[in-house]
Design a protein around this motif. Structure first.
Motif, PDB file in Angstrom:
ATOM      1  N   ARG A 231     -11.335  -7.409 -32.462  1.00 53.98           N
ATOM      2  CA  ARG A 231     -12.244  -6.328 -32.860  1.00 53.98           C
ATOM      3  C   ARG A 231     -11.966  -5.886 -34.301  1.00 53.98           C
ATOM      4  NH1 ARG A 231     -12.393  -0.763 -29.536  1.00 53.98           N
ATOM      5  NH2 ARG A 231     -11.719  -2.259 -27.949  1.00 53.98           N
ATOM      6  N   PHE A 232     -10.670  -5.892 -34.679  1.00 51.35           N
ATOM      7  CA  PHE A 232     -10.332  -5.542 -36.066  1.00 51.35           C
ATOM      8  C   PHE A 232     -11.078  -6.449 -37.034  1.00 51.35           C
ATOM      9  CE2 PHE A 232      -5.722  -4.933 -34.332  1.00 51.35           C
ATOM     10  CZ  PHE A 232      -6.085  -3.765 -33.696  1.00 51.35           C
ATOM     11  N   LEU A 233     -10.962  -7.760 -36.784  1.00 50.62           N
ATOM     12  CA  LEU A 233     -11.523  -8.735 -37.713  1.00 50.62           C
ATOM     13  C   LEU A 233     -13.044  -8.710 -37.705  1.00 50.62           C
ATOM     14  CD1 LEU A 233      -9.174 -11.799 -37.082  1.00 50.62           C
ATOM     15  CD2 LEU A 233      -8.865  -9.867 -38.638  1.00 50.62           C
ATOM     16  N   ALA A 234     -13.631  -8.581 -36.522  1.00 49.64           N
ATOM     17  CA  ALA A 234     -15.091  -8.612 -36.405  1.00 49.64           C
ATOM     18  C   ALA A 234     -15.747  -7.475 -37.178  1.00 49.64           C
ATOM     19  CB  ALA A 234     -15.502  -8.554 -34.938  1.00 49.64           C
ATOM     20  N   HIS A 235     -15.032  -6.372 -37.335  1.00 52.30           N
ATOM     21  CA  HIS A 235     -15.596  -5.210 -38.022  1.00 52.30           C
ATOM     22  C   HIS A 235     -15.011  -5.001 -39.419  1.00 52.30           C
ATOM     23  CE1 HIS A 235     -17.996  -3.790 -34.633  1.00 52.30           C
ATOM     24  NE2 HIS A 235     -16.985  -4.115 -33.860  1.00 52.30           N
ATOM     25  N   GLY A 236     -14.350  -6.040 -39.951  1.00 57.70           N
ATOM     26  CA  GLY A 236     -13.954  -6.014 -41.350  1.00 57.70           C
ATOM     27  C   GLY A 236     -12.649  -5.321 -41.680  1.00 57.70           C
ATOM     28  N   LEU A 237     -11.853  -4.950 -40.674  1.00 54.72           N
ATOM     29  CA  LEU A 237     -10.543  -4.377 -40.967  1.00 54.72           C
ATOM     30  C   LEU A 237      -9.596  -5.502 -41.398  1.00 54.72           C
ATOM     31  CD1 LEU A 237     -10.193  -1.866 -37.992  1.00 54.72           C
ATOM     32  CD2 LEU A 237     -10.603  -1.299 -40.394  1.00 54.72           C
ATOM     33  N   LYS A 238      -8.821  -5.246 -42.441  1.00 50.37           N
ATOM     34  CA  LYS A 238      -7.961  -6.275 -43.013  1.00 50.37           C
ATOM     35  C   LYS A 238      -6.565  -6.189 -42.401  1.00 50.37           C
ATOM     36  CE  LYS A 238      -8.608  -7.555 -47.233  1.00 50.37           C
ATOM     37  NZ  LYS A 238      -8.666  -7.595 -48.724  1.00 50.37           N
ATOM     38  N   VAL A 239      -6.158  -7.324 -41.804  1.00 50.34           N
ATOM     39  CA  VAL A 239      -4.880  -7.389 -41.082  1.00 50.34           C
ATOM     40  C   VAL A 239      -3.928  -8.303 -41.846  1.00 50.34           C
ATOM     41  CG1 VAL A 239      -3.742  -7.908 -38.904  1.00 50.34           C
ATOM     42  CG2 VAL A 239      -6.126  -7.115 -38.899  1.00 50.34           C
ATOM     43  N   LYS A 240      -2.881  -7.727 -42.394  1.00 51.12           N
ATOM     44  CA  LYS A 240      -1.876  -8.497 -43.136  1.00 51.12           C
ATOM     45  C   LYS A 240      -0.801  -8.977 -42.169  1.00 51.12           C
ATOM     46  CE  LYS A 240       0.021  -9.467 -47.314  1.00 51.12           C
ATOM     47  NZ  LYS A 240      -0.679 -10.068 -48.466  1.00 51.12           N
ATOM     48  N   MET A 241      -0.559 -10.287 -42.163  1.00 49.88           N
ATOM     49  CA  MET A 241       0.445 -10.861 -41.283  1.00 49.88           C
ATOM     50  C   MET A 241       1.747 -11.077 -42.052  1.00 49.88           C
ATOM     51  SD  MET A 241      -1.232 -10.940 -38.494  1.00 49.88           S
ATOM     52  CE  MET A 241       0.101 -11.651 -37.536  1.00 49.88           C
ATOM     53  N   VAL A 242       2.845 -10.717 -41.412  1.00 49.93           N
ATOM     54  CA  VAL A 242       4.170 -10.868 -42.004  1.00 49.93           C
ATOM     55  C   VAL A 242       4.953 -11.849 -41.146  1.00 49.93           C
ATOM     56  CG1 VAL A 242       6.309  -9.687 -42.638  1.00 49.93           C
ATOM     57  CG2 VAL A 242       4.103  -8.504 -42.887  1.00 49.93           C
ATOM     58  N   GLU A 243       5.424 -12.931 -41.750  1.00 49.36           N
ATOM     59  CA  GLU A 243       6.201 -13.911 -40.990  1.00 49.36           C
ATOM     60  C   GLU A 243       7.617 -13.394 -40.752  1.00 49.36           C
ATOM     61  OE1 GLU A 243       7.520 -18.628 -40.948  1.00 49.36           O
ATOM     62  OE2 GLU A 243       6.257 -17.871 -42.586  1.00 49.36           O
ATOM     63  N   THR A 244       8.100 -13.605 -39.554  1.00 51.25           N
ATOM     64  CA  THR A 244       9.458 -13.232 -39.203  1.00 51.25           C
ATOM     65  C   THR A 244      10.175 -14.439 -38.628  1.00 51.25           C
ATOM     66  OG1 THR A 244      10.831 -11.718 -37.892  1.00 51.25           O
ATOM     67  CG2 THR A 244       8.772 -12.437 -36.896  1.00 51.25           C
ATOM     68  N   LYS A 245      11.485 -14.436 -38.748  1.00 52.42           N
ATOM     69  CA  LYS A 245      12.309 -15.500 -38.151  1.00 52.42           C
ATOM     70  C   LYS A 245      12.934 -15.043 -36.838  1.00 52.42           C
ATOM     71  CE  LYS A 245      11.700 -18.079 -41.812  1.00 52.42           C
ATOM     72  NZ  LYS A 245      10.813 -19.264 -41.766  1.00 52.42           N
ATOM     73  N   GLU A 246      12.766 -13.749 -36.528  1.00 52.40           N
ATOM     74  CA  GLU A 246      13.376 -13.196 -35.321  1.00 52.40           C
ATOM     75  C   GLU A 246      12.717 -13.782 -34.077  1.00 52.40           C
ATOM     76  OE1 GLU A 246      15.909 -11.195 -35.300  1.00 52.40           O
ATOM     77  OE2 GLU A 246      15.967 -10.221 -37.260  1.00 52.40           O
ATOM     78  N   ILE A 247      13.502 -14.193 -33.118  1.00 53.92           N
ATOM     79  CA  ILE A 247      12.972 -14.720 -31.864  1.00 53.92           C
ATOM     80  C   ILE A 247      12.663 -13.553 -30.938  1.00 53.92           C
ATOM     81  CG2 ILE A 247      13.460 -16.132 -29.828  1.00 53.92           C
ATOM     82  CD1 ILE A 247      15.296 -17.828 -31.597  1.00 53.92           C
ATOM     83  N   ALA A 248      11.403 -13.417 -30.573  1.00 54.78           N
ATOM     84  CA  ALA A 248      10.990 -12.312 -29.711  1.00 54.78           C
ATOM     85  C   ALA A 248      10.709 -12.825 -28.300  1.00 54.78           C
ATOM     86  CB  ALA A 248       9.731 -11.648 -30.274  1.00 54.78           C
ATOM     87  N   ILE A 249      11.207 -12.113 -27.310  1.00 48.97           N
ATOM     88  CA  ILE A 249      10.917 -12.455 -25.918  1.00 48.97           C
ATOM     89  C   ILE A 249      10.083 -11.321 -25.333  1.00 48.97           C
ATOM     90  CG2 ILE A 249      11.858 -12.979 -23.643  1.00 48.97           C
ATOM     91  CD1 ILE A 249      14.413 -13.927 -25.010  1.00 48.97           C
ATOM     92  N   GLY A 250       8.793 -11.551 -25.209  1.00 44.76           N
ATOM     93  CA  GLY A 250       7.918 -10.588 -24.558  1.00 44.76           C
ATOM     94  C   GLY A 250       7.965 -10.816 -23.059  1.00 44.76           C
ATOM     95  N   ILE A 251       7.822  -9.755 -22.287  1.00 41.18           N
ATOM     96  CA  ILE A 251       7.897  -9.878 -20.828  1.00 41.18           C
ATOM     97  C   ILE A 251       6.477  -9.944 -20.270  1.00 41.18           C
ATOM     98  CG2 ILE A 251       8.910  -8.957 -18.712  1.00 41.18           C
ATOM     99  CD1 ILE A 251      10.959  -9.629 -20.891  1.00 41.18           C
ATOM    100  N   ASP A 252       5.942 -11.150 -20.188  1.00 40.14           N
ATOM    101  CA  ASP A 252       4.594 -11.353 -19.665  1.00 40.14           C
ATOM    102  C   ASP A 252       4.594 -11.889 -18.238  1.00 40.14           C
ATOM    103  OD1 ASP A 252       2.927 -10.550 -21.863  1.00 40.14           O
ATOM    104  OD2 ASP A 252       3.564 -12.357 -22.920  1.00 40.14           O
ATOM    105  N   THR A 253       5.683 -12.537 -17.845  1.00 38.67           N
ATOM    106  CA  THR A 253       5.756 -13.186 -16.536  1.00 38.67           C
ATOM    107  C   THR A 253       7.149 -12.968 -15.940  1.00 38.67           C
ATOM    108  OG1 THR A 253       6.608 -15.278 -17.415  1.00 38.67           O
ATOM    109  CG2 THR A 253       4.201 -15.004 -17.373  1.00 38.67           C
ATOM    110  N   PRO A 254       7.305 -13.198 -14.615  1.00 35.70           N
ATOM    111  CA  PRO A 254       8.654 -13.124 -14.029  1.00 35.70           C
ATOM    112  C   PRO A 254       9.631 -14.087 -14.696  1.00 35.70           C
ATOM    113  CG  PRO A 254       6.993 -13.079 -12.305  1.00 35.70           C
ATOM    114  CD  PRO A 254       6.262 -13.379 -13.588  1.00 35.70           C
TER     115      PRO A 254
END
Length: 243
Positions: free
Chosen positions: A207-230
């Motif tokens: 939705r951000f992109l579709a309506h012209g909001l500018k999203v700056k991406m920052v690359e990281t080397k940190e390993i992230a573990i999101g809890i999406d599944t068991p």
């Protein structure tokens, strides 16, 4: 600049119901995330904002700050916007409640985007990390992002993007669901209609992109573990055992 962190937290989750209250090395996932964010010492305040009495009590009973949502919301960003609309702040960092390994350096790098953005060209900043494992690249739970030459997001998808017609040019980056918003951009977002792309992929960042909001991406080397599944929770518990 006054900077706060907001952690949106729903009890229900389609892929892993109740995941934020699951045990992670003796504490709940949401409490681990709150504590990791607080320990960064980057924010004037840190809040969990939730529709759940269970999560609210979990944070408050452990000495944290929580806000109970008044209305029902489709996204975490909508939930945060309700909580901050009357606050005198400049930047809000949306830390996902299922990111208990949130660390200081990536958050600081996000905030530096706004400190260096003298022309205020950036509406939103977020993180990405390079992926090389084919199974991870093809996993729809891992949201991929492609950017332009200035690291502004062009598209987010659950599908592998770009398509590797010439493999030597194909690089894959996983989107880490931590956002930093200018307050005015966040409030604008909540008034924008959901697009078909957002509805199809179930990704509010489209939705951000579709309506012209500018999203700056920052690359990281940190390993992230999101809890999406068991299975993710098992991996996270294993990491804590190693520490």
């Amino acid at each position: 600049m006054k900077i706060i962190a907001m952690i949106p937290a729903r009890y229900e989750a389609s892929r892993f119901p109740g995941k934020l209250m699951k045990d992670l090395a003796g504490k709940s996932v949401i409490l681990r995330t709150y504590e990791a964010t607080k320990q960064s010492n980057l924010f004037d305040e840190v809040y969990v904002v939730t529709d759940s009495d269970i999560i609210y009590k979990e944070i408050v009973s452990n000495g944290g700050k929580a806000i109970k949502s008044i209305e029902e919301h489709e996204s975490g960003s909508d939930r945060i916007a309700e909580a901050v609309k009357d606050l005198d702040i400049d930047i809000i960092v949306n830390v996902q409640g299922d990111e208990p390994f949130t660390k200081k350096t990536p958050l600081k790098n996000l905030l530096d985007v706004f400190k260096n953005d003298l022309e205020k060209d950036v509406d939103i900043a977020s993180l990405k990390i390079k992926m090389d494992d084919l199974e991870e690249i093809n996993n729809p739970n891992n949201v991929k992002v492609v950017t332009d030459e200035h690291n502004f997001a062009m598209y987010f998808s659950r599908s592998p993007i770009p398509y590797p017609r010439d493999e030597k040019y194909a690089e894959y980056f996983k989107h880490i669901g931590i956002y930093a918003f200018r307050k005015e951009a966040l409030l604008k977002f909540t008034k924008l209609p959901m697009t078909k792309l957002e509805a199809a992929e179930k990704l509010e960042n489209l939705r951000f992109l579709a309506h012209g909001l500018k999203v700056k991406m920052v690359e990281t080397k940190e390993i992230a573990i999101g809890i999406d599944t068991p299975e993710d929770l098992e991996k996270a518990n294993a990491v804590f055992k190693i520490k």
